[in-house]
Design a protein around this motif. Structure first.
Motif, mmCIF file in Angstrom:
data_model
loop_
_atom_site.group_PDB
_atom_site.id
_atom_site.type_symbol
_atom_site.label_atom_id
_atom_site.label_comp_id
_atom_site.label_asym_id
_atom_site.label_seq_id
_atom_site.Cartn_x
_atom_site.Cartn_y
_atom_site.Cartn_z
ATOM 1 N N GLY A 144 0.813 -1.206 0.000
ATOM 2 C CA GLY A 144 0.000 0.000 0.000
ATOM 3 C C GLY A 144 0.844 1.252 0.000
ATOM 4 O O GLY A 144 0.566 2.218 -0.740
ATOM 5 N N LEU A 145 1.907 1.267 0.838
ATOM 6 C CA LEU A 145 2.791 2.428 0.871
ATOM 7 C C LEU A 145 3.543 2.596 -0.447
ATOM 8 O O LEU A 145 3.795 3.723 -0.888
ATOM 9 N N VAL A 146 3.902 1.479 -1.079
ATOM 10 C CA VAL A 146 4.579 1.547 -2.375
ATOM 11 C C VAL A 146 3.681 2.247 -3.394
ATOM 12 O O VAL A 146 4.139 3.099 -4.167
ATOM 13 N N LEU A 147 2.389 1.905 -3.413
ATOM 14 C CA LEU A 147 1.472 2.535 -4.355
ATOM 15 C C LEU A 147 1.301 4.019 -4.061
ATOM 16 O O LEU A 147 1.217 4.847 -4.981
ATOM 17 N N HIS A 148 1.242 4.378 -2.770
ATOM 18 C CA HIS A 148 1.113 5.801 -2.435
ATOM 19 C C HIS A 148 2.363 6.572 -2.853
ATOM 20 O O HIS A 148 2.264 7.734 -3.299
ATOM 21 N N THR A 149 3.523 5.951 -2.723
ATOM 22 C CA THR A 149 4.755 6.610 -3.182
ATOM 23 C C THR A 149 4.708 6.836 -4.691
ATOM 24 O O THR A 149 5.037 7.916 -5.190
ATOM 25 N N LEU A 150 4.281 5.795 -5.427
ATOM 26 C CA LEU A 150 4.157 5.924 -6.880
ATOM 27 C C LEU A 150 3.145 7.009 -7.234
ATOM 28 O O LEU A 150 3.371 7.803 -8.159
ATOM 29 N N ASN A 151 2.043 7.078 -6.497
ATOM 30 C CA ASN A 151 1.025 8.081 -6.760
ATOM 31 C C ASN A 151 1.587 9.492 -6.608
ATOM 32 O O ASN A 151 1.341 10.384 -7.435
ATOM 33 N N THR A 152 2.381 9.704 -5.569
ATOM 34 C CA THR A 152 2.996 11.016 -5.342
ATOM 35 C C THR A 152 3.947 11.377 -6.483
ATOM 36 O O THR A 152 3.951 12.519 -6.968
ATOM 37 N N VAL A 153 4.731 10.398 -6.918
ATOM 38 C CA VAL A 153 5.683 10.647 -8.003
ATOM 39 C C VAL A 153 4.952 10.990 -9.298
ATOM 40 O O VAL A 153 5.335 11.923 -10.020
ATOM 41 N N LEU A 154 3.893 10.259 -9.618
ATOM 42 C CA LEU A 154 3.164 10.502 -10.861
ATOM 43 C C LEU A 154 2.447 11.848 -10.836
ATOM 44 O O LEU A 154 2.378 12.544 -11.859
ATOM 45 N N LEU A 155 1.903 12.219 -9.681
ATOM 46 C CA LEU A 155 1.246 13.524 -9.587
ATOM 47 C C LEU A 155 2.261 14.659 -9.779
ATOM 48 O O LEU A 155 1.962 15.670 -10.414
ATOM 49 N N GLN A 156 3.465 14.481 -9.235
ATOM 50 C CA GLN A 156 4.509 15.484 -9.419
ATOM 51 C C GLN A 156 4.948 15.522 -10.886
ATOM 52 O O GLN A 156 5.165 16.590 -11.460
ATOM 53 N N GLN A 157 5.030 14.351 -11.495
ATOM 54 C CA GLN A 157 5.419 14.270 -12.896
ATOM 55 C C GLN A 157 4.372 14.933 -13.792
ATOM 56 O O GLN A 157 4.698 15.541 -14.813
#
Length: 392
Positions: free
Chosen positions: A232-245
């Motif tokens: 779950g934390l891995v997905l939230h990290t990916l979500n943050t990166v994609l939103l920044q991207q």
């Protein structure tokens, strides 16, 4: 129609002689009886050198054969031919490409009609056709290079092989349905001696932008799992990166399942989290097949407050987990609009092959994709792993 009397005397003869194309009249046996100045000048000859000769003598060898075998019969049957492409060959060997049109005139003697022929200079057209052929050759070479580059780039976005822990059967397959790079990806890799990570995803994009997003997504998932293996934390990290991207590159979106495999005394404990990806299928050792319930998970990259669904279970001997992308479920089954999974086709297909090892179910699905052929309109990624059944 203009009154012929309006022209000066000899106008018709002058027009024949100075026409912007070669003109000749010949008997049915090909003997030239009249030829205009234009054709004489093209051939670099005197009029007397041409009158009495057969007009096919002026053609290249290939042109003579083509005329006698194809166009002479058509001229006899239809009374006319149009735009026969031949080369005239001058006494010095110079070639002049021309387009020949001709008709039969039976007004003198129906048993021996006259052939009236016009020959149009085709040098400009031939040059244009050569340029077109060369442009097509260059374009095809460019397409071939682009396809090769796309295939190479696509392969670089996938692991050369999946790395499974000891005692776990794992297999994967990638089915490329398009020439362009798409965003399907997967991986199975070690995190520790008895802990492995895996993911399956599908970027909503194609081409170079999909390749860039896929590459950054795979890197982020691997790096995040090393820092904290909680799916779950891995997905939230990916979500943050994609939103920044997305701030720099525009809207990005991907569906992902990410998880871990932990070796235990009972088998393999699976923890996974889903961000809007099609549900994994669990093939039980007793032949049952069920969907892993991950309903409600949102795709990654949509909102900062994304909701992801997490679950955990144990794979025992004979159990296999199958992950896939929606190119499989959305494949058409024929010329109509029906899709493979419109009425639960995937669950039914997997159920017909259960129980099965990871290699067996991947082989069965690979064969299915091959049989569907062009009806698979999107790329498909497949990943399966499980615990081998106990030997009896």
């Amino acid at each position: 129609m203009t009154d012929p009397g309006a022209y000066p005397a000899g106008h018709a003869e002058e027009f024949f002689d100075r026409a912007p194309c070669g003109l000749l009249t010949a008997t049915w046996d090909r003997r030239i009886i009249a030829v205009n100045r234009t054709l004489v000048d093209w051939m670099g000859s005197a009029p007397d050198d041409l009158v009495g000769r057969t007009f096919t003598e002026l053609f290249s060898v290939g042109g003579r054969i083509h005329y006698e075998t194809h166009f002479a019969p058509l001229l006899k049957i239809n009374g006319r031919i149009s735009e026969l492409a031949v080369d005239l060959v001058a006494p010095d060997g110079t070639r002049l490409p021309v387009l020949v049109s001709a008709n039969l005139d039976g007004s003198v003697d129906d048993s021996q009609p006259l052939i009236r022929m016009a020959l149009h200079d085709a040098r400009g057209r031939r040059s244009y056709e050569r340029e077109l052929r060369e442009e097509r050759r260059r374009a095809e070479a460019g397409w071939a290079r682009a396809e090769e580059l796309a295939a190479t780039l696509q392969r670089s976005l996938l692991p050369p092989s999946v790395s499974a822990p000891a005692g776990v059967d794992a297999a994967a397959h990638y089915h490329a349905a398009a020439d362009d790079v798409t965003g399907d990806f997967y991986d199975l890799y070690p995190l520790a001696a008895d802990l492995y990570g895996f993911f399956m995803g599908d970027v909503v994009d194609k081409g170079a932008s999909a390749a860039m997003l896929t590459s950054s997504t795979r890197y982020t998932l691997r790096a995040a799992a090393v820092v904290d293996d909680d799916p779950g934390l891995v997905l939230h990290t990916l979500n943050t990166v994609l939103l920044q991207q997305a701030i720099d590159e525009g809207f990005v979106l991907t569906t992902v399942i990410v998880g871990t495999l932990q070796l235990t005394d009972e088998g393999v404990e699976v923890r996974l989290a889903s961000g809007g990806h099609p549900p994994a299928l669990l093939m039980h050792a007793d032949g049952r097949v069920s969907e892993v319930d991950t309903r409600g998970g949102q795709a990654v990259g949509i909102t900062a407050n994304a909701s992801f669904v997490e679950t955990r279970f144990v794979l025992g001997p004979g159990d296999t987990l199958l992950l896939y992308t929606d190119g499989l479920t959305e494949a058409r089954t024929g010329r109509g609009p029906s899709r493979f999974d419109d009425d639960g086709g995937l669950l039914r297909f997997v159920g017909e092959h259960a129980p099965a090892s990871a290699h067996e179910i991947i082989a069965a699905l690979t064969d299915l994709l091959s049989r569907l052929g062009a009806y698979v309109e999107d790329d498909v990624a497949l990943l399966a792993f499980g615990v081998p059944a106990l030997r009896r």
